[in-house]
Design a protein around this motif. Structure first.
Motif, short mmCIF file in Angstrom:
data_model
loop_
_atom_site.label_atom_id
_atom_site.label_comp_id
_atom_site.label_asym_id
_atom_site.label_seq_id
_atom_site.Cartn_x
_atom_site.Cartn_y
_atom_site.Cartn_z
N ASP A 60 0.81 -1.13 -0.09
CA ASP A 60 -0.06 0.18 0.15
C ASP A 60 0.85 1.31 0.08
O ASP A 60 0.18 2.27 0.29
CB ASP A 60 -1.01 0.01 1.12
CG ASP A 60 -2.14 1.18 1.02
OD1 ASP A 60 -2.45 1.18 -0.31
OD2 ASP A 60 -2.57 1.56 1.82
N VAL A 61 2.21 1.31 -0.27
CA VAL A 61 3.12 2.39 -0.49
C VAL A 61 3.44 2.48 -1.83
O VAL A 61 3.28 3.70 -2.30
CB VAL A 61 4.48 2.20 0.60
CG1 VAL A 61 5.30 3.28 0.02
CG2 VAL A 61 3.99 2.30 1.90
N ASN A 62 4.12 1.52 -2.49
CA ASN A 62 4.36 1.59 -4.05
C ASN A 62 3.83 0.37 -4.73
O ASN A 62 4.05 0.15 -5.92
CB ASN A 62 5.74 1.64 -4.13
CG ASN A 62 6.51 0.40 -3.60
OD1 ASN A 62 6.43 -0.13 -2.47
ND2 ASN A 62 7.36 -0.24 -4.40
N GLY A 63 2.85 -0.54 -4.03
CA GLY A 63 2.28 -1.69 -4.62
C GLY A 63 1.45 -2.54 -3.68
O GLY A 63 1.16 -2.24 -2.42
N LEU A 64 0.87 -3.67 -4.06
CA LEU A 64 0.12 -4.47 -3.16
C LEU A 64 1.24 -5.88 -2.83
O LEU A 64 1.42 -6.36 -4.23
CB LEU A 64 -1.10 -4.64 -3.58
CG LEU A 64 -1.82 -3.45 -4.00
CD1 LEU A 64 -3.46 -3.92 -4.54
CD2 LEU A 64 -2.21 -2.82 -2.53
#
Length: 364
Positions: free
Chosen positions: A297-301
């Motif tokens: 949830d910062v740069n992807g999942l």
């Protein structure tokens, strides 16, 4: 400072992330004025591509510990060319070329560990090389747990060449898709443990209700025909596009909306870095070195491996939330610019080599 003379050895004949990283490193060091050559079997992918790029390529079979012919051949090469560094990359060349380098007194012998797999020979990390490069902290921790002294192992992350600005990707025109299509991309060699079938399983139930959803898979490999059979058997050949091997990966990525690699095992994951550099939100699996690249949830999942249901939920989350795609994609691009550039990898590698060469000269 004088130029380093570096010989890379590779007994693998394939062409995947390991060989791609090695070649990128060779190019970056050559650009900085160092002399870089490679020794490999006649039909090795890295040798063929290195020759095309103007590198001096030497050939040896390197079939394992009993291959005395290769051992003597590499010994002669090392003596003749007076290399400062031998950097080995796979098991057989680590035994053959590594032993040859030790016998002739090459100042620094390095083993790079590219894989998140159990090691088969501790000797190729403890006895033969002076130092070891790990491609992720996960790999470094594993090697230490297996018995490699911590002060012998250093992590140097993969670096990518910053992608050129592609004004307009040709992918959608190639596939006959408009701007309303939502394209989910996977770039990976088609072999076991990369998760191609997991992505097909995750996407299949979404296809009927989401006519604009398309999957693109770039890469070839031993499982290509099998995956094609699965896709065709489901009647999804017009929705799941198997592109085969591509030399224009940045162009492919730029034509997509999100990136997925549901790998079961990954030392780090160059494809994630390339996708992040292209500004795509990424979906990865919570295995091995992947969490060093992707923060959930910062740069992807991040999803569990071998779990098509969780993968499907993550894909739906990104499809239905364009704002989330933009936020994660922008964060990914910032991370790659700060940490995973080719210059970082090259500078750290040169520093690593020089420290080892000087230590060897000091103890000589």
């Amino acid at each position: 400072m004088k130029a380093l003379k570096v010989l890379h050895s590779e007994s693998s004949r394939g062409w995947g992330g390991q060989e791609i990283r090695t070649l990128k490193e060779m190019l970056a060091l050559r650009e900085r004025g160092h002399i870089v050559e490679v020794v490999c079997p006649q039909d090795a992918g890295i040798g063929i591509r290195s020759a095309e790029l103007g590198f001096k390529v030497h050939h040896a079979r390197m079939r394992g510990v009993g291959d005395m012919r290769s051992l003597m051949s590499v010994q002669a090469l090392l003596r003749r060319r007076s290399f400062d560094v031998l950097n080995t990359h796979s098991g057989h060349d680590s035994l053959v070329a590594g032993a040859a380098a030790r016998l002739v007194g090459t100042p620094l012998v390095v083993r790079t560990r590219h894989l998140a797999l159990p090691i088969t020979s501790l000797a190729t990390y403890n006895w033969i090389p002076h130092r070891v490069i790990a491609v992720s902290q996960y790999v470094r921790r594993y090697l230490i747990s297996a018995g490699v002294p911590a002060d012998r192992v250093e992590t140097i992350y993969d670096g990518i060449v910053k992608p050129a600005n592609i004004a307009q990707s040709t992918l959608r025109a190639e596939l006959g898709l408009g701007s309303d299509a939502v394209i989910c991309c996977m770039v990976a060699i088609m072999r076991d443990k990369k998760g191609h079938e997991d992505l097909v399983s995750a996407a299949q139930p979404l296809m009927a209700g989401r006519p604009n959803l398309h999957i693109v898979m770039a890469g070839n490999g031993e499982l290509f025909d099998k995956i094609k059979g699965v896709v065709d058997g489901l009647g999804l050949g017009r929705r799941i596009h198997l592109l085969g091997f591509r030399t224009d990966v940045p162009n492919v990525l730029r034509g997509c909306d999100l990136f997925v690699l549901p790998t079961h095992q990954e030392a780090l994951g160059q494809s994630y870095i390339e996708a992040m550099a292209a500004g795509l939100p990424v979906i990865g699996t919570d295995v091995d070195g992947v969490p060093e690249l992707i923060k959930h949830d910062v740069n992807g999942l991040l999803v569990p491996p071998k779990n098509p249901d969780a993968l499907r939920a993550a894909i739906v989350q990104l499809i239905d939330n364009p704002e989330l795609r933009i936020r994660l994609g922008e964060a990914g691009r910032r991370i790659t610019e700060a940490k995973f550039g080719i210059d970082d990898m090259a500078d750290e590698t040169i520093d690593f080599y020089w420290r080892g060469v000087r230590r060897g000269e000091h103890h000589a």
